[in-house]
Design a protein around this motif. Sequence first.
Motif, PDB file in Angstrom:
ATOM      1  N   ASN A 105     -20.562 -10.426  26.718  1.00 30.85           N
ATOM      2  CA  ASN A 105     -19.907 -10.177  25.429  1.00 30.85           C
ATOM      3  C   ASN A 105     -20.416 -11.109  24.336  1.00 30.85           C
ATOM      4  N   THR A 106     -21.731 -11.248  24.254  1.00 29.42           N
ATOM      5  CA  THR A 106     -22.338 -12.175  23.319  1.00 29.42           C
ATOM      6  C   THR A 106     -23.287 -11.438  22.383  1.00 29.42           C
ATOM      7  N   GLU A 150     -20.097 -19.004  16.440  1.00 36.44           N
ATOM      8  CA  GLU A 150     -20.796 -18.131  17.389  1.00 36.44           C
ATOM      9  C   GLU A 150     -20.667 -18.657  18.813  1.00 36.44           C
ATOM     10  N   GLN A 158     -18.278 -20.299  20.117  1.00 40.25           N
ATOM     11  CA  GLN A 158     -16.923 -20.088  20.623  1.00 40.25           C
ATOM     12  C   GLN A 158     -16.681 -18.660  21.084  1.00 40.25           C
ATOM     13  N   LYS A 159     -17.559 -17.747  20.725  1.00 43.88           N
ATOM     14  CA  LYS A 159     -17.445 -16.355  21.166  1.00 43.88           C
ATOM     15  C   LYS A 159     -18.083 -16.138  22.535  1.00 43.88           C
TER      16      LYS A 159
END
Length: 102
Positions: A31-32, A62, A64-65
Amino acid sequence: MAMAAKHLKLFSILAFVVAISIVGTQAKTCNTNLKDLVNECKQYVMHPDNPKIPPSASCCGEAQKVDIPCMCSKVTKEIEKLVSMEKVNYVLRKCYTVPPNI
């Protein structure tokens, strides 16, 4: 001398993009958005290990995602040759509250 430094910097950036591309085919499950992550964070994680530069707010945003365990599972020896894992750890510690034993 300045031209050689420019070429080295360009090579380093290209090497990082290639490394992320290698991971990128597998990272979709993490999920990046690798394009945004690379654009915002590449300058903070490239070799050499020093100096370490505190990441920007946009890099942290970014980072932290990222599903960290998932992305870490995709790191290969080839990527470690291109990206400073010491700097990656530094960036993550600046962007997250990370327990000291990680």
